[in-house]
Design a protein around this motif. Sequence first.
Motif, PDB file in Angstrom:
ATOM      1  N   ASP A 124       0.824  -1.203   0.000  1.00 44.62           N
ATOM      2  CA  ASP A 124       0.000   0.000   0.000  1.00 44.62           C
ATOM      3  C   ASP A 124       0.863   1.260   0.000  1.00 44.62           C
ATOM      4  OD1 ASP A 124      -2.424  -1.332   0.026  1.00 44.62           O
ATOM      5  OD2 ASP A 124      -2.844  -0.979   2.143  1.00 44.62           O
ATOM      6  N   GLU A 134       0.027   5.122   1.324  1.00 45.07           N
ATOM      7  CA  GLU A 134      -0.978   5.935   2.007  1.00 45.07           C
ATOM      8  C   GLU A 134      -0.811   7.393   1.595  1.00 45.07           C
ATOM      9  OE1 GLU A 134      -2.608   7.128   6.448  1.00 45.07           O
ATOM     10  OE2 GLU A 134      -0.579   6.322   6.238  1.00 45.07           O
ATOM     11  N   ARG A 138      -1.444  -0.349  -4.260  1.00 42.92           N
ATOM     12  CA  ARG A 138      -2.750   0.234  -3.954  1.00 42.92           C
ATOM     13  C   ARG A 138      -2.530   1.549  -3.221  1.00 42.92           C
ATOM     14  NH1 ARG A 138      -7.244  -2.171   0.291  1.00 42.92           N
ATOM     15  NH2 ARG A 138      -5.544  -1.745   1.736  1.00 42.92           N
ATOM     16  N   VAL A 143      -4.181   4.104  -0.583  1.00 43.70           N
ATOM     17  CA  VAL A 143      -5.194   4.170   0.459  1.00 43.70           C
ATOM     18  C   VAL A 143      -5.161   5.558   1.076  1.00 43.70           C
ATOM     19  CG1 VAL A 143      -5.077   1.694   0.953  1.00 43.70           C
ATOM     20  CG2 VAL A 143      -3.664   3.272   2.278  1.00 43.70           C
ATOM     21  N   TYR A 169     -11.842   5.537  -6.579  1.00 46.18           N
ATOM     22  CA  TYR A 169     -11.609   5.020  -5.233  1.00 46.18           C
ATOM     23  C   TYR A 169     -12.904   4.433  -4.685  1.00 46.18           C
ATOM     24  CZ  TYR A 169      -7.008   7.132  -5.068  1.00 46.18           C
ATOM     25  OH  TYR A 169      -5.693   7.440  -5.326  1.00 46.18           O
ATOM     26  N   CYS A 174     -12.475   5.845   4.846  1.00 42.77           N
ATOM     27  CA  CYS A 174     -11.240   5.432   4.192  1.00 42.77           C
ATOM     28  C   CYS A 174     -11.573   4.875   2.809  1.00 42.77           C
ATOM     29  CB  CYS A 174     -10.498   4.390   5.028  1.00 42.77           C
ATOM     30  SG  CYS A 174      -9.842   5.062   6.576  1.00 42.77           S
ATOM     31  N   ALA A 187      -9.710   3.302  -1.108  1.00 38.82           N
ATOM     32  CA  ALA A 187      -8.552   2.669  -1.756  1.00 38.82           C
ATOM     33  C   ALA A 187      -8.799   2.570  -3.259  1.00 38.82           C
ATOM     34  CB  ALA A 187      -8.315   1.284  -1.177  1.00 38.82           C
TER      35      ALA A 187
END
Length: 156
Positions: A77, A79, A113, A115, A134, A151, A153
Amino acid sequence: MRIEIVGYDHPDSSRLIDVLQREYVERYGDEDDTPVEPAEFRPPQGLFLLGYLDDRPVGSGGWRAREADEPGLQDGDAEMKRLFVVPDARGRGLSRRLLAELEHTAATAGRKRMVLETGTQQPEAIGLYTSAGYTEIDTFGLHRDDPLIRCFAKEL
């Protein structure tokens, strides 16, 4: 808009982050106190961007590498943090350009990914993210139990 890679602790970054934190106070009553270290945004484990119009910093955004070391996150991931455009430069597609560059640089660095966390008091951010592909995921991070947090992703 000219986009430059800079340090999270670059003076222009710090100024924009201060403006963003004031906006968080207006919208949520407090600053975002998620732990953030400038070193997390240094290649190859992260990146921080500033967008400039006529040599004036008007937008920011960064990503940092994350792994499946906490619920809701996966190995590979990236962020996203501090995606922001100053109020008088909004409505020109600048955040969308910064978002696309963050996605591109994270994918190029091998991240799988993207996030992020945002909140219900930022409907324009939620609109940007959903329109960019997303999807909502389980909450993660320091504020995961806050009912205002959402949240998202996107596979890169």
